[in-house]
Design a protein around this motif. Structure first.
Motif, mmCIF file in Angstrom:
data_model
loop_
_atom_site.group_PDB
_atom_site.id
_atom_site.type_symbol
_atom_site.label_atom_id
_atom_site.label_comp_id
_atom_site.label_asym_id
_atom_site.label_seq_id
_atom_site.Cartn_x
_atom_site.Cartn_y
_atom_site.Cartn_z
ATOM 1 N N THR A 148 0.675 -0.996 -0.201
ATOM 2 C CA THR A 148 -0.437 -0.099 -0.168
ATOM 3 C C THR A 148 0.745 1.538 -0.100
ATOM 4 O O THR A 148 0.607 1.983 -0.573
ATOM 5 C CB THR A 148 -1.598 -0.195 1.074
ATOM 6 N N LEU A 204 -1.660 -3.376 7.669
ATOM 7 C CA LEU A 204 -3.484 -4.137 7.325
ATOM 8 C C LEU A 204 -3.605 -5.513 7.579
ATOM 9 O O LEU A 204 -4.754 -6.118 8.118
ATOM 10 C CB LEU A 204 -4.629 -4.186 6.583
ATOM 11 N N PRO A 209 -9.794 -1.717 7.029
ATOM 12 C CA PRO A 209 -9.042 -0.814 5.607
ATOM 13 C C PRO A 209 -10.164 0.401 5.586
ATOM 14 O O PRO A 209 -11.185 0.424 5.925
ATOM 15 C CB PRO A 209 -9.505 -1.957 5.036
ATOM 16 N N GLN A 258 -10.270 2.245 1.710
ATOM 17 C CA GLN A 258 -9.717 2.227 0.618
ATOM 18 C C GLN A 258 -9.319 3.853 0.532
ATOM 19 O O GLN A 258 -10.296 4.860 0.614
ATOM 20 C CB GLN A 258 -10.810 1.740 -0.579
ATOM 21 N N TRP A 313 -12.490 -3.434 1.295
ATOM 22 C CA TRP A 313 -11.879 -4.203 0.734
ATOM 23 C C TRP A 313 -11.198 -4.187 -0.624
ATOM 24 O O TRP A 313 -10.408 -4.265 -1.014
ATOM 25 C CB TRP A 313 -11.998 -5.449 0.653
ATOM 26 N N LEU A 336 -4.984 0.368 0.557
ATOM 27 C CA LEU A 336 -5.930 0.156 1.669
ATOM 28 C C LEU A 336 -4.932 0.633 3.179
ATOM 29 O O LEU A 336 -4.349 0.312 3.016
ATOM 30 C CB LEU A 336 -6.868 -1.074 1.558
ATOM 31 N N PRO A 362 -4.192 0.572 6.301
ATOM 32 C CA PRO A 362 -4.676 0.586 7.585
ATOM 33 C C PRO A 362 -4.807 1.125 8.858
ATOM 34 O O PRO A 362 -3.846 1.726 9.613
ATOM 35 C CB PRO A 362 -3.260 -0.412 7.787
#
Length: 331
Positions: A40, A174, A187, A189, A235, A270, A272
């Motif tokens: 990420t 995550l 998450p 997004q 997700w 995503l 965390p």
């Protein structure tokens, strides 16, 4: 080679923590099912700003230590991917900033003419803006130079890592939701669009508190990162064409040049999220020391050095807690 420590996770939190531990003289191995370029962190816009992280005294210390470290790295942008860039943070409502704001040199209220239409409040600042793919590569090289190794393998059990080294640092973001397990991690997004740069030289981050709508324009060497979204508990990593069009439209309202800019990439990451972020120590079955360092929301790069130094302090201590931020160095 005997391992002194295993860091689980190869995003910006994991790599920075691994660098600090390795440069302190430990033999460190990073284990991750994802390569740094696949995490990420590689998708992030890269602006230093305490975003989507619970503001408290520890976060202020982490963020300001990271500001200092990144500012030093900005002396060598071609090598590190870090630059100091002027920009504006705008908001529809007046907000209280944490103590971190007083530690940012030159941060000041934005004048009316410096704010995008529809945003009545904001500040101007010169902050680190990080080309994340380039920066992650720099951290990998720096880690290797300190004798560290990266192993691309999944870690299904922290206790397993604890049998291989006396210290385990959990920087799985995550992934901690299942690995610890910690259901408090979830998450958020974020979708962005990367376009060719039509001449943008400053960053812009704007937030509409009434609608939750965010607007980001981050000029990077590879293009302009336009954002974005912040969808809780989503997700899905698949870019939405409709969302991409909406992002471009919002950004073009504040800078019309962006309307016709050629699209280079669509990205989804995503974040965390956890309230609060977790930085604390304990023990694994068998006696290995365990340090948790995860849940930093949208502020991973912003707190990365402060959290890495605090995690290293916890690795050497006997207690648990967030620990102080000790002085560090930037190479």
């Amino acid at each position: 080679m005997t391992r002194d420590a295993i860091v689980v996770g190869a995003g910006v939190i994991g790599l920075t923590t691994a660098v600090v531990l390795a440069e302190a003289g430990r033999h460190v191995e990073v284990r991750s099912r994802e390569r740094p370029a696949e995490t990420t962190s590689a998708v992030a816009g890269g602006l230093w700003w305490p975003y989507r992280i619970e503001l408290r005294e520890a976060v202020t210390a982490w963020a300001l230590e990271s500001f200092r470290q990144l500012s030093r790295l900005a002396d060598r942008p071609d090598e590190t991917g870090v630059r100091l860039v002027d920009g504006t943070y705008a908001c529809t409502e007046r907000e209280e900033r944490g103590g971190w704001a007083a530690g940012v040199p030159g941060l000041r209220p934005a004048a009316g003419g410096e704010l995008p239409a529809g945003y009545g409040h904001g500040v101007r600042a010169r902050t680190p803006l990080v080309d994340m793919p380039a920066y992650l590569g720099y951290l990998e090289r720096r880690f290797a130079a300190a004798g560290g190794t990266v192993v691309h393998r999944a870690v299904g059990d922290l206790a397993e890592a604890g049998r291989a080294a006396p210290l385990v640092v959990n920087c799985t973001g995550l992934g901690a939701r299942d690995l610890v397990p910690d259901p408090a991690v979830h998450p958020v997004q974020g979708q962005v669009v990367v376009v060719e740069n039509p001449g943008v030289s400053e960053w812009l981050a704007a937030e509409n508190r009434a609608t939750g709508e965010i607007l980001n324009v981050f000029p990077q060497p590879y293009g302009v990162v336009l954002g974005g979204t912040a969808r809780e508990h989503v997700w899905d990593r698949t870019p939405s064409p409709g969302t991409a069009r909406a992002i471009i439209s919002r950004c073009a309202r504040v800078d019309p040049r962006l309307a016709g800019a050629r699209v280079l990439a669509h990205r989804v990451g995503l974040r965390p999220a956890r309230s609060p972020a977790r930085l604390e120590a304990g023990r694994l079955p068998g006696g290995a020391r365990l340090v948790h360092n995860y849940g930093h929301g949208g502020a991973g790069v912003t707190v990365s050095w402060g959290c890495a130094l605090a995690a290293a302090w916890l690795a050497d201590g006997d207690g648990s807690g967030e620990g102080p931020v000790s002085p560090g160095r930037a190479e």
